[in-house]
Design an enzyme around this catalytic site. Structure first.
Site, PDB file in Angstrom:
ATOM      1  N   LEU A  41      -5.055 -54.278 -12.533  1.00  0.00           N
ATOM      2  CA  LEU A  41      -5.557 -53.350 -11.825  1.00  0.00           C
ATOM      3  C   LEU A  41      -4.737 -52.794 -10.975  1.00  0.00           C
ATOM      4  O   LEU A  41      -4.184 -53.716 -10.271  1.00  0.00           O
ATOM      5  CB  LEU A  41      -7.165 -53.652 -10.973  1.00  0.00           C
ATOM      6  CG  LEU A  41      -7.849 -53.567 -11.780  1.00  0.00           C
ATOM      7  CD1 LEU A  41      -9.720 -54.165 -11.278  1.00  0.00           C
ATOM      8  CD2 LEU A  41      -8.670 -52.377 -12.352  1.00  0.00           C
ATOM      9  N   ASP A  42      -4.455 -51.312 -10.850  1.00  0.00           N
ATOM     10  CA  ASP A  42      -3.796 -50.859  -9.954  1.00  0.00           C
ATOM     11  C   ASP A  42      -3.714 -51.420  -8.175  1.00  0.00           C
ATOM     12  O   ASP A  42      -5.130 -51.859  -8.276  1.00  0.00           O
ATOM     13  CB  ASP A  42      -3.273 -49.619  -9.952  1.00  0.00           C
ATOM     14  CG  ASP A  42      -2.643 -49.335 -11.256  1.00  0.00           C
ATOM     15  OD1 ASP A  42      -2.322 -49.856 -11.514  1.00  0.00           O
ATOM     16  OD2 ASP A  42      -3.327 -48.404 -12.018  1.00  0.00           O
ATOM     17  N   LYS A  43      -3.127 -51.883  -7.601  1.00  0.00           N
ATOM     18  CA  LYS A  43      -2.827 -51.689  -6.133  1.00  0.00           C
ATOM     19  C   LYS A  43      -4.502 -50.997  -5.762  1.00  0.00           C
ATOM     20  O   LYS A  43      -4.642 -51.176  -4.735  1.00  0.00           O
ATOM     21  CB  LYS A  43      -2.163 -51.751  -5.451  1.00  0.00           C
ATOM     22  CG  LYS A  43      -2.102 -52.041  -3.423  1.00  0.00           C
ATOM     23  CD  LYS A  43      -0.414 -52.247  -2.834  1.00  0.00           C
ATOM     24  CE  LYS A  43      -0.799 -52.084  -1.380  1.00  0.00           C
ATOM     25  NZ  LYS A  43       0.711 -51.857  -0.851  1.00  0.00           N
TER      26      LYS A  43
END
Length: 184
Positions: A41-43
Protein backbone atom coordinates in the site's frame (compact mmCIF):
# COMPACT_ATOMS: atom_id res chain seq x y z
CA UNK A 1 1.17 -17.46 9.94
CA UNK A 2 -1.15 -14.84 8.47
CA UNK A 3 -1.35 -11.30 9.84
CA UNK A 4 -4.02 -8.72 9.02
CA UNK A 5 -2.76 -5.18 9.62
CA UNK A 6 -4.53 -1.83 9.37
CA UNK A 7 -1.77 0.29 7.85
CA UNK A 8 -2.09 3.92 8.91
CA UNK A 9 -1.58 6.84 6.56
CA UNK A 10 2.10 7.73 6.18
CA UNK A 11 3.52 4.29 6.99
CA UNK A 12 5.81 2.54 4.48
CA UNK A 13 4.82 -1.06 3.58
CA UNK A 14 8.26 -2.45 4.49
CA UNK A 15 10.16 -3.59 7.55
CA UNK A 16 13.50 -2.10 6.61
CA UNK A 17 14.28 1.31 8.00
CA UNK A 18 13.92 4.36 5.82
CA UNK A 19 17.48 5.31 4.76
CA UNK A 20 16.95 8.82 6.14
CA UNK A 21 15.38 7.46 9.31
CA UNK A 22 12.41 9.79 8.95
CA UNK A 23 9.62 7.46 7.82
CA UNK A 24 7.53 5.09 9.91
CA UNK A 25 7.62 1.46 8.72
CA UNK A 26 5.92 -1.84 9.57
CA UNK A 27 8.71 -2.45 12.09
CA UNK A 28 7.20 0.29 14.26
CA UNK A 29 3.91 -1.66 14.60
CA UNK A 30 4.52 -5.37 14.14
CA UNK A 31 7.02 -7.11 16.45
CA UNK A 32 6.65 -10.48 14.71
CA UNK A 33 9.69 -12.01 13.00
CA UNK A 34 9.76 -13.70 9.62
CA UNK A 35 6.58 -12.19 8.14
CA UNK A 36 6.53 -10.18 4.94
CA UNK A 37 3.91 -8.05 3.22
CA UNK A 38 1.89 -9.79 0.52
CA UNK A 39 1.55 -6.76 -1.72
CA UNK A 40 1.93 -3.11 -0.87
CA UNK A 41 0.00 0.00 0.00
CA UNK A 42 1.42 3.40 -0.87
CA UNK A 43 2.58 5.62 1.96
CA UNK A 44 -0.47 7.85 1.47
CA UNK A 45 -2.97 4.95 1.39
CA UNK A 46 -4.51 3.25 4.41
CA UNK A 47 -6.09 -0.02 5.33
CA UNK A 48 -5.66 -3.75 5.01
CA UNK A 49 -2.21 -5.14 4.47
CA UNK A 50 -1.67 -8.89 4.73
CA UNK A 51 1.62 -10.25 6.04
CA UNK A 52 2.66 -13.87 6.05
CA UNK A 53 5.60 -16.17 6.60
CA UNK A 54 4.35 -18.44 3.77
CA UNK A 55 6.13 -17.58 0.51
CA UNK A 56 3.60 -19.43 -1.66
CA UNK A 57 0.69 -17.61 -0.04
CA UNK A 58 2.51 -14.30 -0.35
CA UNK A 59 3.00 -14.91 -4.09
CA UNK A 60 -0.63 -16.03 -4.58
CA UNK A 61 -1.96 -12.91 -2.88
CA UNK A 62 0.28 -10.40 -4.59
CA UNK A 63 0.68 -11.71 -8.14
CA UNK A 64 -1.98 -10.45 -10.62
CA UNK A 65 -2.12 -13.85 -12.33
CA UNK A 66 -3.94 -15.25 -9.29
CA UNK A 67 -6.65 -12.55 -9.49
CA UNK A 68 -7.02 -11.74 -5.81
CA UNK A 69 -9.73 -9.08 -5.65
CA UNK A 70 -8.73 -6.05 -3.61
CA UNK A 71 -11.54 -3.77 -2.44
CA UNK A 72 -11.03 -0.07 -1.71
CA UNK A 73 -13.20 2.69 -0.31
CA UNK A 74 -12.23 5.85 -2.15
CA UNK A 75 -13.09 9.42 -1.26
CA UNK A 76 -13.11 11.37 -4.50
CA UNK A 77 -13.30 15.03 -5.38
CA UNK A 78 -16.62 15.75 -7.09
CA UNK A 79 -19.85 13.81 -7.52
CA UNK A 80 -19.49 10.83 -9.88
CA UNK A 81 -21.84 10.53 -12.81
CA UNK A 82 -23.13 7.14 -13.92
CA UNK A 83 -20.98 7.54 -17.05
CA UNK A 84 -17.81 8.00 -14.96
CA UNK A 85 -18.65 4.95 -12.83
CA UNK A 86 -19.34 2.90 -15.96
CA UNK A 87 -16.00 3.92 -17.48
CA UNK A 88 -14.28 2.65 -14.32
CA UNK A 89 -16.27 -0.59 -14.51
CA UNK A 90 -15.22 -1.19 -18.13
CA UNK A 91 -11.58 -0.27 -17.49
CA UNK A 92 -9.75 2.88 -18.41
CA UNK A 93 -6.66 3.63 -20.46
CA UNK A 94 -3.65 4.60 -18.36
CA UNK A 95 -0.19 5.57 -19.58
CA UNK A 96 0.92 1.93 -19.07
CA UNK A 97 -2.06 0.47 -20.93
CA UNK A 98 -5.71 -0.39 -20.30
CA UNK A 99 -6.89 -1.60 -16.92
CA UNK A 100 -9.04 -4.65 -16.51
CA UNK A 101 -12.71 -4.12 -15.70
CA UNK A 102 -13.39 -3.21 -12.09
CA UNK A 103 -16.31 -3.63 -9.73
CA UNK A 104 -17.48 -0.11 -8.89
CA UNK A 105 -20.40 1.34 -6.95
CA UNK A 106 -21.32 4.53 -5.15
CA UNK A 107 -20.96 4.28 -1.40
CA UNK A 108 -22.48 6.28 1.44
CA UNK A 109 -19.80 7.95 3.53
CA UNK A 110 -18.31 5.11 5.59
CA UNK A 111 -17.78 5.28 9.33
CA UNK A 112 -13.98 5.43 9.36
CA UNK A 113 -11.40 6.71 11.79
CA UNK A 114 -10.24 10.30 11.25
CA UNK A 115 -7.21 10.58 9.04
CA UNK A 116 -4.11 12.31 10.35
CA UNK A 117 -3.47 14.68 8.68
CA UNK A 118 -7.08 15.34 7.70
CA UNK A 119 -8.22 15.48 4.09
CA UNK A 120 -8.26 19.01 2.73
CA UNK A 121 -11.72 20.53 2.84
CA UNK A 122 -12.98 22.83 0.12
CA UNK A 123 -16.32 24.42 0.83
CA UNK A 124 -17.32 24.75 -2.83
CA UNK A 125 -16.07 21.38 -4.10
CA UNK A 126 -18.16 18.37 -3.01
CA UNK A 127 -16.70 14.97 -2.29
CA UNK A 128 -18.20 11.50 -2.56
CA UNK A 129 -17.24 7.91 -1.75
CA UNK A 130 -17.07 4.97 -4.12
CA UNK A 131 -16.08 1.35 -3.71
CA UNK A 132 -13.68 -0.07 -6.28
CA UNK A 133 -12.55 -3.70 -6.47
CA UNK A 134 -9.68 -4.61 -8.79
CA UNK A 135 -7.54 -7.69 -9.32
CA UNK A 136 -4.48 -5.99 -10.72
CA UNK A 137 -1.76 -4.35 -8.72
CA UNK A 138 -0.20 -1.57 -10.74
CA UNK A 139 1.55 1.30 -9.03
CA UNK A 140 -1.06 3.77 -7.67
CA UNK A 141 -3.64 2.15 -9.95
CA UNK A 142 -6.86 3.19 -8.20
CA UNK A 143 -5.68 6.80 -7.90
CA UNK A 144 -4.75 6.86 -11.58
CA UNK A 145 -8.07 5.27 -12.59
CA UNK A 146 -10.19 7.81 -10.74
CA UNK A 147 -8.07 10.67 -12.09
CA UNK A 148 -8.51 9.31 -15.63
CA UNK A 149 -12.28 9.80 -15.36
CA UNK A 150 -12.01 13.25 -13.75
CA UNK A 151 -12.48 12.20 -10.11
CA UNK A 152 -9.23 12.77 -8.18
CA UNK A 153 -8.73 10.54 -5.14
CA UNK A 154 -8.55 12.33 -1.79
CA UNK A 155 -8.46 9.29 0.50
CA UNK A 156 -7.88 5.62 -0.27
CA UNK A 157 -8.62 2.83 2.22
CA UNK A 158 -8.23 -0.87 1.32
CA UNK A 159 -10.94 -2.76 3.17
CA UNK A 160 -10.58 -6.29 1.78
CA UNK A 161 -8.28 -8.71 -0.02
CA UNK A 162 -10.22 -11.75 -1.16
CA UNK A 163 -12.31 -12.83 1.85
CA UNK A 164 -10.05 -11.18 4.42
CA UNK A 165 -11.51 -7.93 5.72
CA UNK A 166 -10.27 -4.99 7.74
CA UNK A 167 -13.24 -5.08 10.13
CA UNK A 168 -12.44 -4.57 13.79
CA UNK A 169 -8.90 -3.27 13.35
CA UNK A 170 -8.04 0.30 14.23
CA UNK A 171 -5.14 2.02 12.46
CA UNK A 172 -1.85 0.48 13.61
CA UNK A 173 -3.51 -2.68 14.97
CA UNK A 174 -2.90 -6.19 13.69
CA UNK A 175 -4.48 -9.60 14.20
CA UNK A 176 -2.93 -13.02 13.62
CA UNK A 177 -5.39 -15.35 11.91
CA UNK A 178 -5.29 -18.90 10.70
CA UNK A 179 -4.64 -19.05 6.96
CA UNK A 180 -7.66 -20.37 5.12
CA UNK A 181 -8.40 -21.01 1.52
CA UNK A 182 -9.73 -17.56 0.67
CA UNK A 183 -11.72 -17.10 -2.51
CA UNK A 184 -9.93 -14.55 -4.59
Amino acid sequence: MLVLFNKPYGVLSQFSRDPLGTATTLRDFIPLRGVYAAGRLDKDSEGLLILTDDGRLQHRLSHPRHKSWKTYWVQIEGQPSEDQLERLRRGVILNDGPTRPARVRSLPEPDLWPRDPPIRFRRHIPTAWIEIAIHEGRNRQVRRMTAAVGLPTLRLVRVAIGDWRLEGLKPGEYRVVLPTRSKH
